[in-house]
Design a protein around this motif. Structure first.
Motif, PDB file in Angstrom:
ATOM      1  N   LYS A 246     -24.839  25.614  10.113  1.00 51.60           N
ATOM      2  CA  LYS A 246     -23.500  25.898  10.227  1.00 51.60           C
ATOM      3  C   LYS A 246     -22.731  24.650   9.897  1.00 51.60           C
ATOM      4  O   LYS A 246     -22.681  23.586  10.529  1.00 51.60           O
ATOM      5  CB  LYS A 246     -22.833  26.664  11.447  1.00 51.60           C
ATOM      6  N   PRO A 247     -21.617  24.832   9.014  1.00 50.95           N
ATOM      7  CA  PRO A 247     -20.914  23.735   8.672  1.00 50.95           C
ATOM      8  C   PRO A 247     -20.137  23.095  10.014  1.00 50.95           C
ATOM      9  O   PRO A 247     -19.898  21.930  10.039  1.00 50.95           O
ATOM     10  CB  PRO A 247     -19.867  24.163   7.644  1.00 50.95           C
ATOM     11  N   ARG A 266     -13.865  22.593   5.969  1.00 50.99           N
ATOM     12  CA  ARG A 266     -13.812  24.115   6.375  1.00 50.99           C
ATOM     13  C   ARG A 266     -15.339  24.365   5.963  1.00 50.99           C
ATOM     14  O   ARG A 266     -15.933  25.601   6.306  1.00 50.99           O
ATOM     15  CB  ARG A 266     -12.810  24.767   5.879  1.00 50.99           C
ATOM     16  N   ASP A 267     -15.697  24.051   5.006  1.00 55.40           N
ATOM     17  CA  ASP A 267     -17.036  24.719   4.186  1.00 55.40           C
ATOM     18  C   ASP A 267     -17.870  23.530   3.586  1.00 55.40           C
ATOM     19  O   ASP A 267     -17.313  22.263   3.556  1.00 55.40           O
ATOM     20  CB  ASP A 267     -16.393  25.698   3.112  1.00 55.40           C
ATOM     21  N   TRP A 268     -18.904  23.893   3.012  1.00 57.10           N
ATOM     22  CA  TRP A 268     -20.029  23.039   2.683  1.00 57.10           C
ATOM     23  C   TRP A 268     -19.485  22.067   1.181  1.00 57.10           C
ATOM     24  O   TRP A 268     -19.772  21.270   1.062  1.00 57.10           O
ATOM     25  CB  TRP A 268     -21.292  23.761   2.095  1.00 57.10           C
TER      26      TRP A 268
END
Length: 351
Positions: A246-247, A266-268
């Protein structure tokens, strides 16, 4: 000095050779071509200055023969002595650029018959003009060679700067810089570039990839950074985890990397962009990061950046180690999921 355009009657052999039109050619274009290619013919700057002065005596519509006296030519060159002028002229005659048409009294002049026939006694530059294609082709080839040498030289200097940044004590750097002080041929430049590439490659493919080093943490570091346990080392070199990472877990555990970001990751995609920014700061060339991304994927390459920064001083050379676990011998062994879990567990135990 005014540009003089002369009608050049190109010989058949020369006309079939190049792109020079037999109609009307700028004589100063031919002069500049010979000037730039003078080393091919063994000419010195003094020869070129003499030729320039001789060309300046030509007038449009009056043919290609110089009628000026030696004294006039010497004065226009800049006051050279007549013996030097004769040596220069003899050299051009030997090379086939000038033809002497001497009168009985060695005077230079033109005579015409009643029917319009003309005889010119003097220094004829017709052979020079007839070789326009040859001279321009040689000058063009030399210019291309000069540009290629500069192009390769700049590549070598760039790679040497990169090599010096990562390995200042490398003896090859001094050897290469000494070689660059000489006037090298294009072949020699290419050979030096190949040697430089090989030397740079050793930065990324070390014979013995650096192992982690157990160093005490700085005063500002937490207790979990004091040493790497044997279990953490096993996680680093094993491929046991296949579950997704999980990021938010990565960013929370690897707070050293996260602290350099001014915005929340927030994200990859955010993580990848941040890892790409951190890589040069850690001595990892952007090109190496892109190669790692293509080899093991953006997520694994980004995780490697975050984890290595979290481990801090326990890794000697970030650049070499990053190459080892993404492009080198440990590419299939590096498991970021297991290592992040281990780091997370260690952090909770020491909290």
């Amino acid at each position: 000095m005014a540009f003089t355009k002369l009608s050049i009657r190109t010989a058949d052999a020369d006309a079939s050779r190049g792109s020079i039109s037999a109609a009307e050619t700028d004589i100063w274009t031919i002069f500049r071509a010979l000037r730039d290619a003078r080393s091919v013919f063994g000419l010195r700057p003094g020869h070129i200055q003499t030729l320039q002065a001789m060309l300046s005596f030509l007038k449009p519509g009056h043919g290609e023969t110089v009628f000026a006296s030696n004294d006039s030519i010497c004065q226009r060159v800049g006051g050279i002595d007549e013996r030097t002028l004769r040596r220069h002229i003899n050299r051009f005659v030997e090379l086939g650029f000038i033809k002497r048409n001497d009168s009985s009294n060695r005077k230079r002049y033109r005579v015409r018959s009643s029917s319009g026939e003309c005889i010119s006694y003097g220094l004829s530059l017709t052979p020079l003009l007839q070789r326009a294609s040859e001279l321009i082709a040689i000058a063009h080839e030399m210019e291309n060679n000069r540009r290629d040498r500069i192009f390769v030289r700049k590549q070598i200097l760039t790679k040497l700067a990169h090599l010096e940044e990562h390995d200042p004590s490398n003896t090859f750097i001094n050897h290469a810089r000494r070689a660059l002080r000489r006037k090298l041929s294009l072949t020699e430049y290419h050979a030096l570039l190949a040697d430089t590439d090989k030397e740079c490659q050793t930065l990324y493919t070390p014979d013995n990839p650096p192992e982690t080093v157990e160093l005490p943490a700085n005063d500002g570091q937490t207790v979990r950074h004091q040493s790497m346990s044997e279990e953490e080392k096993k996680d680093l070199d094993s491929n046991t985890g296949n579950e997704a990472l999980k990021p938010d877990l990565l960013t929370s555990v690897c707070d050293q990397a996260t602290s350099f970001s001014t915005e929340r990751l927030r994200d990859w995609l955010d993580i990848e962009n941040h890892a790409r920014t951190l890589a040069p700061m850690m001595g990892i060339h952007p090109e190496t990061f892109e190669k790692a991304k293509n080899a093991v994927g953006a997520q694994k390459a980004s995780c490697a950046i975050f984890i290595m920064l979290q481990l801090g001083q326990r890794i000697r050379d970030f650049g070499a180690y990053f190459h080892s676990i993404t492009l080198g011998q440990r590419q299939d062994q590096f498991d970021p999921v297991a290592l992040i879990k281990r780091l997370s567990k260690t952090a909770m135990q020491t909290a």
